[in-house]
Motif scaffolding. Structure first.
Motif: not given
Length: 465
Positions: A79-86, A228-229, A295-296, A301-303
């Motif tokens: 989802s890009g969430a981990a990368a966005a936080i980092a 990225l979200p 997932f949501f 990006k998750m599509q």
């Protein structure tokens, strides 16, 4: 005497083969059988009646955590969430606080339930970029990631959903938040000592004129990703795991008496371990909720990547759980051998003012080092001595929560010896060798060994839990 030699030989060979990169899934039973034969035991019965049942029991109890944790990590990654936080943390703190930014990025992801391996993959590109900008030696990146992901958020901070904090619940009927004062103090101790050490190493290297260095292996290219979200939205799955687990543990399951039916057929649960089992359920549900939210949060990006995240997480969890389960099977063969009884007696005879905590800390540390696995070593130690430690604690009025926290913290000590799978993977991700980077990881290992040994007398003096 031959039996003891067989045990030492088997342990040495397993560590050597793991260090060389060979799978413990294959070699753990090989060397377990070798030790058994040298001790005068039968070959095939050792494998089918001792090794395999203990391997299967570990998978039965802990596979859900490996599976859900791996899928959650992949969902955060895809989802890009981990990368966005980092990326947000590294960007916010900048090059002046390069090491701190990497440690915090790893810590937040790990404490939120993302698996250690996914954290290393997610944070490394940003770590390499900020280290290069700050001209800090690349060889310090593995230790910096290890401090954030493999230490205080893995097993010390109360509430961490990592498996190293969930295993003791089964044995002591505790929850993830056991011994909050002890865990928080231990986390602060390791974080501060680790940061001071890493900054000292940075200053020493830069005083000697050493910069980032010229590297060609595993050098990442930072690409701006507009998909990225939002960083705040990215933290929602992490928060959800912690909050759902806390609410279920502290406010829902605590009022739910299931003993009337859970101890009857067809379930036949152990009445003494019902609370610990329910707390395991809480963590499973928390991780499941985190997966759904992950997932949501970034549908675009998750599509088309949902199946990829589920499949990759499921496959990755199988390898992880089988590695650890094989080490647990190996350890249980070793503990069944006559030569191990003298070792067990020596470990149980360690006294610390009548408290079992010192014996527990040493035993878990030793077995985690032997297996090269925090969860594997702790499982063997508590399977072997857990009931004894609990009985000793009850006799002196010691809270089972202290047993939980000290066991959890001790498991993350000697587990990071050179043959540890996480260490080998981390070095591979960063493109460095043991010779280049392991020295600083070992320094953190020493801190982790010492931390619970300091907390034990402090807790008895100041009577905190």
């Amino acid at each position: 005497m031959l039996g003891v030699i067989g045990i030492l030989l088997a342990l040495g060979l397993l560590m050597f083969m793991a260090f060389k990169g060979y799978s413990v899934i294959f070699f753990a039973p090989v060397f377990a059988i070798l030790a058994a034969v040298l001790s005068g035991m039968a070959l095939m019965p050792t494998y089918t009646e001792i090794f395999l049942p203990n391997l299967a029991n570990y998978v039965k109890v802990y596979f859900p955590f490996f599976l859900l944790g791996a899928v959650f990590g992949k969902a955060m990654e895809e989802s890009g969430a981990a990368a966005a936080i980092a990326k947000a943390i590294v960007k916010k703190l900048g090059t002046k606080q390069a090491m701190l930014s990497v440690v915090l990025a790893c810590a937040i992801l790990t404490y939120g339930g993302v698996s250690l391996f996914v954290v290393a993959f997610a944070v490394y590109p940003f770590a390499a970029n900020v280290f290069k900008e700050a001209n800090i030696p690349k060889r310090l990146i593995p230790a910096t990631i290890a401090l954030g992901a493999f230490t205080f958020t893995m097993d010390a901070l109360p509430g961490t959903p990592q498996i190293q904090n969930s295993i003791p619940m089964k044995f002591f009927n505790t929850d993830l938040y056991a011994a909050p004062v002890t865990g928080t103090l231990g986390a602060l101790m390791i974080f501060v000592a680790g940061m001071l050490y890493l900054e000292w190493r940075r200053r020493k290297a830069q005083a000697a004129g050493e910069g980032y260095g010229i590297h060609t292996s595993q050098e990442p290219e930072i690409i701006e990703d507009s998909t990225l979200p939002n960083v705040l939205l990215s933290t929602v799955p992490l928060i959800a795991v912690l909050v759902v687990t806390l609410v279920l543990t502290k406010f829902v399951f605590v009022h739910w008496d299931i003993s009337a039916w859970a101890t009857q057929a067809p379930y036949k649960m152990d009445k003494a371990g019902i609370v610990g089992t329910m707390n395991n359920w809480a963590l499973m549900i928390g991780l499941a909720v985190g997966i759904i939210i992950a997932f949501f949060i970034n549908p675009k990006k998750m599509q088309g990547n949902v199946a990829k995240a589920l499949n990759a997480g499921a496959i990755g969890s199988l390898l992880a759980v089988m590695n650890t389960a094989s080490e647990v099977g190996f350890g249980n063969v070793i503990k069944s051998l006559p030569g191990f009884q003298s070792i067990a007696h020596a470990l149980m005879s360690i006294k610390g003012g009548g408290s079992p905590l010192l014996s527990e800390a040493v035993t878990v540390n030793v077995l985690a080092g032997v297996t090269g696995s925090a969860s594997g070593g702790m499982s063997i130690a508590l399977d072997t001595f857990g009931k004894d430690y609990l009985a000793m604690a009850n006799n002196i009025g010691l809270s089972p929560e202290m047993l939980h926290r000290i066991a959890s913290m001790a498991s993350g000590g000697m587990d990071t010896l050179p043959h540890n799978g996480a260490v080998i993977t981390l070095l591979a991700i960063t493109g460095l060798t043991h010779k280049q980077a392991y020295k600083d990881i070992f320094a953190l290992t020493c801190m982790k060994i010492v931390a619970p040994l300091i907390l034990i007398p402090l807790s008895s003096i100041f009577h905190f839990v």
